[in-house]
Design a protein around this motif. Structure first.
Motif, PDB file in Angstrom:
ATOM      1  N   ARG A 215       0.840  -1.202   0.000  1.00 18.25           N
ATOM      2  CA  ARG A 215       0.000   0.000   0.000  1.00 18.25           C
ATOM      3  C   ARG A 215       0.870   1.246   0.000  1.00 18.25           C
ATOM      4  O   ARG A 215       1.718   1.398   0.879  1.00 18.25           O
ATOM      5  CB  ARG A 215      -0.896   0.034   1.247  1.00 18.25           C
ATOM      6  N   PHE A 216       0.616   2.122  -0.970  1.00 23.76           N
ATOM      7  CA  PHE A 216       1.349   3.378  -1.005  1.00 23.76           C
ATOM      8  C   PHE A 216       0.575   4.472  -0.275  1.00 23.76           C
ATOM      9  O   PHE A 216      -0.651   4.488  -0.298  1.00 23.76           O
ATOM     10  CB  PHE A 216       1.566   3.834  -2.450  1.00 23.76           C
TER      11      PHE A 216
ATOM     12  N   GLU B  13       0.532   8.797  -0.005  1.00 28.93           N
ATOM     13  CA  GLU B  13       1.070   9.986  -0.650  1.00 28.93           C
ATOM     14  C   GLU B  13       1.658  10.910   0.399  1.00 28.93           C
ATOM     15  O   GLU B  13       0.981  11.287   1.355  1.00 28.93           O
ATOM     16  CB  GLU B  13      -0.026  10.707  -1.436  1.00 28.93           C
TER      17      GLU B  13
ATOM     18  N   GLY C 158       4.373  14.703  -2.581  1.00 32.75           N
ATOM     19  CA  GLY C 158       3.811  14.002  -3.735  1.00 32.75           C
ATOM     20  C   GLY C 158       4.394  12.618  -3.980  1.00 32.75           C
ATOM     21  O   GLY C 158       3.899  11.875  -4.818  1.00 32.75           O
TER      22      GLY C 158
ATOM     23  N   LEU D 166       5.066   8.707  -3.495  1.00 30.17           N
ATOM     24  CA  LEU D 166       4.310   7.592  -2.936  1.00 30.17           C
ATOM     25  C   LEU D 166       5.267   6.707  -2.141  1.00 30.17           C
ATOM     26  O   LEU D 166       6.298   6.284  -2.650  1.00 30.17           O
ATOM     27  CB  LEU D 166       3.668   6.779  -4.065  1.00 30.17           C
TER      28      LEU D 166
ATOM     29  N   SER E 234       0.364  13.824   2.678  1.00 35.53           N
ATOM     30  CA  SER E 234      -0.233  14.920   1.926  1.00 35.53           C
ATOM     31  C   SER E 234      -1.590  15.268   2.538  1.00 35.53           C
ATOM     32  O   SER E 234      -2.189  14.486   3.276  1.00 35.53           O
ATOM     33  CB  SER E 234      -0.404  14.533   0.457  1.00 35.53           C
TER      34      SER E 234
ATOM     35  N   TRP F 182      -4.478  15.287   1.290  1.00 32.32           N
ATOM     36  CA  TRP F 182      -5.620  14.460   0.925  1.00 32.32           C
ATOM     37  C   TRP F 182      -5.520  13.028   1.426  1.00 32.32           C
ATOM     38  O   TRP F 182      -6.481  12.271   1.312  1.00 32.32           O
ATOM     39  CB  TRP F 182      -5.766  14.423  -0.601  1.00 32.32           C
ATOM     40  N   GLU F 183      -4.351  12.657   1.908  1.00 36.44           N
ATOM     41  CA  GLU F 183      -4.105  11.248   2.175  1.00 36.44           C
ATOM     42  C   GLU F 183      -5.144  10.618   3.108  1.00 36.44           C
ATOM     43  O   GLU F 183      -5.688   9.554   2.828  1.00 36.44           O
ATOM     44  CB  GLU F 183      -2.691  11.050   2.721  1.00 36.44           C
TER      45      GLU F 183
ATOM     46  N   TYR G 134      -8.574   9.846   1.427  1.00 39.78           N
ATOM     47  CA  TYR G 134      -8.605   8.666   0.556  1.00 39.78           C
ATOM     48  C   TYR G 134      -8.488   7.378   1.364  1.00 39.78           C
ATOM     49  O   TYR G 134      -9.072   6.369   1.018  1.00 39.78           O
ATOM     50  CB  TYR G 134      -7.529   8.746  -0.526  1.00 39.78           C
ATOM     51  N   ARG G 135      -7.734   7.444   2.460  1.00 36.28           N
ATOM     52  CA  ARG G 135      -7.667   6.266   3.323  1.00 36.28           C
ATOM     53  C   ARG G 135      -9.037   5.918   3.891  1.00 36.28           C
ATOM     54  O   ARG G 135      -9.436   4.755   3.893  1.00 36.28           O
ATOM     55  CB  ARG G 135      -6.703   6.514   4.480  1.00 36.28           C
ATOM     56  N   SER G 136      -9.766   6.939   4.341  1.00 36.53           N
ATOM     57  CA  SER G 136     -11.056   6.581   4.934  1.00 36.53           C
ATOM     58  C   SER G 136     -12.053   6.163   3.864  1.00 36.53           C
ATOM     59  O   SER G 136     -12.935   5.337   4.119  1.00 36.53           O
ATOM     60  CB  SER G 136     -11.604   7.678   5.845  1.00 36.53           C
ATOM     61  N   LEU G 137     -11.916   6.688   2.643  1.00 36.64           N
ATOM     62  CA  LEU G 137     -12.767   6.211   1.551  1.00 36.64           C
ATOM     63  C   LEU G 137     -12.496   4.720   1.289  1.00 36.64           C
ATOM     64  O   LEU G 137     -13.417   3.926   1.115  1.00 36.64           O
ATOM     65  CB  LEU G 137     -12.505   7.010   0.273  1.00 36.64           C
ATOM     66  N   TRP G 138     -11.232   4.380   1.297  1.00 33.56           N
ATOM     67  CA  TRP G 138     -10.871   2.971   1.064  1.00 33.56           C
ATOM     68  C   TRP G 138     -11.378   2.083   2.193  1.00 33.56           C
ATOM     69  O   TRP G 138     -11.909   0.998   1.966  1.00 33.56           O
ATOM     70  CB  TRP G 138      -9.356   2.836   0.893  1.00 33.56           C
TER      71      TRP G 138
ATOM     72  N   ILE H  24      -4.136  -0.600   4.646  1.00 31.63           N
ATOM     73  CA  ILE H  24      -4.866   0.585   5.103  1.00 31.63           C
ATOM     74  C   ILE H  24      -6.210   0.146   5.683  1.00 31.63           C
ATOM     75  O   ILE H  24      -6.703   0.687   6.660  1.00 31.63           O
ATOM     76  CB  ILE H  24      -5.104   1.552   3.926  1.00 31.63           C
ATOM     77  N   GLU H  25      -6.805  -0.869   5.034  1.00 33.64           N
ATOM     78  CA  GLU H  25      -8.080  -1.389   5.522  1.00 33.64           C
ATOM     79  C   GLU H  25      -7.848  -2.217   6.776  1.00 33.64           C
ATOM     80  O   GLU H  25      -6.721  -2.517   7.139  1.00 33.64           O
ATOM     81  CB  GLU H  25      -8.769  -2.230   4.437  1.00 33.64           C
TER      82      GLU H  25
ATOM     83  N   LEU I 110     -17.994   9.669   0.664  1.00 34.79           N
ATOM     84  CA  LEU I 110     -17.904   8.448   1.461  1.00 34.79           C
ATOM     85  C   LEU I 110     -19.263   7.758   1.585  1.00 34.79           C
ATOM     86  O   LEU I 110     -19.370   6.546   1.394  1.00 34.79           O
ATOM     87  CB  LEU I 110     -17.330   8.752   2.852  1.00 34.79           C
TER      88      LEU I 110
ATOM     89  N   LEU J 232     -20.192   6.231  -1.689  1.00 34.79           N
ATOM     90  CA  LEU J 232     -19.368   5.043  -1.930  1.00 34.79           C
ATOM     91  C   LEU J 232     -19.897   3.861  -1.133  1.00 34.79           C
ATOM     92  O   LEU J 232     -19.984   2.735  -1.641  1.00 34.79           O
ATOM     93  CB  LEU J 232     -17.912   5.344  -1.562  1.00 34.79           C
TER      94      LEU J 232
ATOM     95  N   PHE K  96      -7.260   5.496  -5.872  1.00 35.57           N
ATOM     96  CA  PHE K  96      -7.112   4.151  -5.288  1.00 35.57           C
ATOM     97  C   PHE K  96      -6.021   3.377  -6.023  1.00 35.57           C
ATOM     98  O   PHE K  96      -5.237   2.659  -5.413  1.00 35.57           O
ATOM     99  CB  PHE K  96      -8.439   3.368  -5.373  1.00 35.57           C
TER     100      PHE K  96
ATOM    101  N   ARG L 194      -3.347   4.522  -7.678  1.00 34.17           N
ATOM    102  CA  ARG L 194      -1.992   5.024  -7.344  1.00 34.17           C
ATOM    103  C   ARG L 194      -1.487   4.416  -6.055  1.00 34.17           C
ATOM    104  O   ARG L 194      -0.308   4.190  -5.862  1.00 34.17           O
ATOM    105  CB  ARG L 194      -2.050   6.532  -7.089  1.00 34.17           C
ATOM    106  N   ARG L 195      -2.396   4.205  -5.118  1.00 31.13           N
ATOM    107  CA  ARG L 195      -2.012   3.699  -3.798  1.00 31.13           C
ATOM    108  C   ARG L 195      -1.966   2.171  -3.761  1.00 31.13           C
ATOM    109  O   ARG L 195      -1.811   1.574  -2.714  1.00 31.13           O
ATOM    110  CB  ARG L 195      -2.976   4.246  -2.745  1.00 31.13           C
ATOM    111  N   ASN L 196      -2.200   1.576  -4.934  1.00 29.39           N
ATOM    112  CA  ASN L 196      -2.181   0.119  -5.064  1.00 29.39           C
ATOM    113  C   ASN L 196      -3.259  -0.578  -4.227  1.00 29.39           C
ATOM    114  O   ASN L 196      -3.077  -1.676  -3.745  1.00 29.39           O
ATOM    115  CB  ASN L 196      -0.797  -0.462  -4.718  1.00 29.39           C
ATOM    116  N   TYR L 197      -4.423   0.103  -4.085  1.00 23.21           N
ATOM    117  CA  TYR L 197      -5.552  -0.550  -3.418  1.00 23.21           C
ATOM    118  C   TYR L 197      -6.252  -1.509  -4.387  1.00 23.21           C
ATOM    119  O   TYR L 197      -6.884  -2.459  -3.960  1.00 23.21           O
ATOM    120  CB  TYR L 197      -6.599   0.468  -2.965  1.00 23.21           C
TER     121      TYR L 197
END
Lengths: 254, 428
Positions: free
Chosen positions: A134-135, A137, A141, A143, A202, A204-205, A208-212, A243-244, B4, B7, B97, B99-102
């Motif tokens: 898992r990358f 950001e 910028g 990863l 970053s 936004w990081e 996006y983590r919580s979206l995932w 991340i999950e 969210l 989604l 998603f 880019r982060r390899n999800y």
């Protein structure tokens, strides 16, 4: 006779070179890493110098007799970091030269099968990590991904990500081996890197983590829950840097 | 509504679709762009039910003008919140998603809004933006909306890696009963179209250097099992026809989970439903990788799979005359018919046999599951130690799955849980 090498792949090949010339009975020869060696007063031992020329001779011979597949088998198996690798390699080559061309397919031979199993463990874990890495950001910028694989996978993961994330700047950091692959959208460099404290993410990081995380939790079908199946497919040792949250247990990101 | 929340709703609405495979495509990264496709597919995570997460699997919207009884998103269901993404929202989620390899890419489906063509256009818009504006090379799977204009189906095929049109139910009769808005012919026609287009585009690819690629990972379909009363035989026959006549890559089976407004058959969605689904996947594997015909697996006289024994062992027990087989002599095709020997092991046996005859110890080390195989094989003319009888009735008793194993722990073969890479990754 115990032959001792420095733990590098070239060292192992140099060891094999010397052992073939010594022509001792196969069962009595072992090739071991010097730094872990415990001397035994009944068994004579000898340190083998790592010699690039000799190592290359052995490598060329492997490719000549068993093809690129054969060479891939011995290099990939090396990355399994098995303590017995040296001896396994020596025994494999002893048998393989006897069997002849196509020896890598002769899985009924113990020495071939042993090396093949190491090869398999490594390639299987590489495949898993191509998915599980898992990358994040960073502020600048870049990863950044942290991982601690069982085997030494870094060099095998790199080609996949240079092709896939070719327009990104990234770092994959194996914190278990303190090595990292750096990619600047052009070339890759693998070099030592100590663990990084206090990385700055970053702006936004986190969102996006919580979206995932939200996606991950919603995707499961409640009535079909099966911890066992989940752990079979994704053993717990791989959860640390996801991340999950596979079982709502805390990982490094919660 | 936040992204969210959207989604969560649109993931929840898409999760009953079984397919999540990202295999079958070798799309290369575009110059200056991000993403490619890995031929064997890659799993990025596993949900709490143990299914692989490979793609971002979402609905574009869960609003729907249809009223299919088995579907959670049916018009008459007041219990779900409705929402819709914009194409830009989906594009952003995919790229960030990825880019982060999800994820490996996107699996986009949708409820029907306004009409079928409008819905299809929305899906195409997302795929087009990803490919053309963002130069995204990752995997994209979209649903073909039954009944939409053939031109739209063809256009979509040039952007995405895989398309699927769900056949939903095994027979026209069931479809009429549970999904009155959908017509069988609207599903079959675009399947045919896809098969023909794919053939003609790949012929072009042979002739011209820069011919566009059309659905490199082909088409798949899905049907719901256990919501209606069809026998396994008719399901397997249908799948065989899909694989043969439609050049389908996969048929997915989904054990019905009662979310609908009709009285579900007893046991639907329960452990027995799951077991049936599992047996169907095993039978499906026999069709695709083991060179079995549907009529060898089941017959009209005995149209249902035995829940206690896997279909390959069932076949072996009915065809005792082929056994025991001498491991060192029989062909690859026959090796595949032996219970306990799979594709990987059979290939290993063929390769190792060239160097000399194999014995039982070697077979075990090479991955043969002796628990089953020992009743069906000979090595150098001798049976496995302790095997005295090859009598079918006697064997059946011994080969019945232990009750515990048949309930919950045997899903190794099930729906893309293991992707091609892991399965075939063993060869050098």
């Amino acid at each position: 006779m115990d032959y001792l090498y420095d733990g590098t792949f070239e060292g192992a090949l140099s060891g094999v070179y010397v052992m073939f010339y010594d022509r001792k009975p196969e069962e009595d020869q072992r090739l071991l890493e010097q730094q872990f060696y415990q001397a035994d007063c009944l068994i004579p031992s000898k340190v083998v110098e790592t010699d690039a020329v000799r190592a290359e001779k052995v490598a060329r011979s492997i490719i000549k007799h068993f093809g690129v597949r054969g060479f891939r088998l011995v290099t990939t198996a090396y990355l399994a970091e098995n303590k017995e690798y040296g001896t396994h390699l020596f025994r494999f080559l002893k048998h393989a030269y006897r069997i002849g061309e196509g020896a890598v397919d002769c899985l009924s031979d113990d020495a071939v099968l042993t090396l093949y199993k190491h090869y398999n463990s490594v390639t299987r874990e590489v495949h898993r990590f191509l998915g599980f890495v898992r990358f994040s950001e960073l502020e600048n910028g870049v990863l950044y991904a942290q991982c601690e694989p069982t085997y030494n996978l870094l060099s095998l993961m790199v080609p996949h990500f240079t092709e896939r994330l070719g327009n990104q700047t990234w770092v994959i950091h194996d914190t278990k081996r303190r090595m990292a692959a750096f990619f600047d959208q052009n070339t890759v460099e693998i070099k030592p890197l100590e663990s990084v404290d206090g990385i700055r993410l970053s702006e936004w990081e986190t969102s996006y983590r919580s979206l995932w995380q939200g996606y991950y939790d919603s995707a499961a079908i409640e009535t079909r829950k099966s911890d066992k199946r989940q752990r079979q497919m994704m053993p717990k040792k791989y959860w640390k840097f996801l991340i999950e949250n596979p079982q709502n247990q805390p990982n490094v990101y919660k | 509504m936040t992204t969210l929340e959207k989604l969560q709703i649109l993931t929840d609405a898409a999760k009953y679709d079984v397919s999540c495979s990202s295999s079958g495509s070798e799309r290369k990264a575009q110059k200056g762009g991000m993403g490619n496709a890995a031929l064997p597919g890659i799993c990025h995570s596993f949900t709490q039910d143990g299914r692989c997460i490979s793609l971002l699997k979402i609905l574009f919207t869960n609003q729907c003008i249809y009223d299919c009884a088995y579907c959670i998103n049916r018009r008459s269901n007041d219990a779900v919140k409705r929402t819709a993404f914009t194409p830009e929202e989906v594009v952003d989620l995919v790229l960030q998603f990825y880019r982060r390899n999800y994820i490996e890419g996107l699996f986009l489906s949708s409820g029907i809004i306004r009409d079928v063509n409008y819905t299809m256009e929305q899906l195409i818009e997302v795929a087009k933006t990803l490919r053309e504006r963002e130069r995204f090379g990752g995997y994209i799977h979209i649903k073909g909306i039954p009944g939409s204009d053939p031109k739209l189906i063809e256009r979509a095929g040039l952007y995405v890696d895989r398309m699927s049109i769900n056949v939903e139910l095994p027979t026209t009769r069931s479809l009429r009963l549970l999904a009155p808005d959908k017509k069988r012919i609207d599903m079959i026609e675009p399947m045919k179209l896809i098969r023909e287009k794919k053939a003609s585009y790949s012929a072009d690819a042979g002739r011209f250097k820069h011919a566009p690629e059309f659905l490199p990972a082909g088409q798949t379909t899905q049907l719901i099992v256990g919501a209606t009363d069809e026998a396994d035989y008719s399901i397997i026959k249908l799948s065989e026809a899909f694989y043969g006549r439609m050049a389908m890559k996969r048929v997915y089976y989904s054990s019905y989970v009662p979310v609908g407004n009709f009285l579900a058959p007893i046991g639907a969605g329960g452990p027995m439903g799951m077991l049936r689904e599992h047996r169907l996947y095993q039978a499906d594997w026999l069709l695709r990788f083991y060179d079995f015909r549907a009529d060898e697996i089941l017959t009209p006289e005995s149209p249902n799979l035995d829940m206690a024994i896997d279909p390959k062992t069932q076949w072996a027990l009915r065809n005792r005359s082929f056994f025991p087989m001498e491991i060192n002599r029989v062909s690859f095709k026959m090796l595949l018919r032996i219970p306990g020997i799979g594709n990987v092991t059979a290939r290993r046996i063929m390769a190792a046999r060239r160097f000399g005859p194999l014995d039982f110890d070697m077979l075990k080390k090479m991955g043969v599951v002796m628990k089953r195989a020992k009743y069906f094989i000979l090595c150098k003319g001798k049976p496995y130690p302790g095997i005295v009888s090859f009598d079918a009735e006697h064997l059946r008793q011994r080969l019945i799955d232990a009750p515990k194993a048949s309930q919950l722990s045997i899903f190794d073969l099930y729906s893309g849980g293991i992707q091609g890479g892991e399965r075939n990754g063993l060869s050098l």
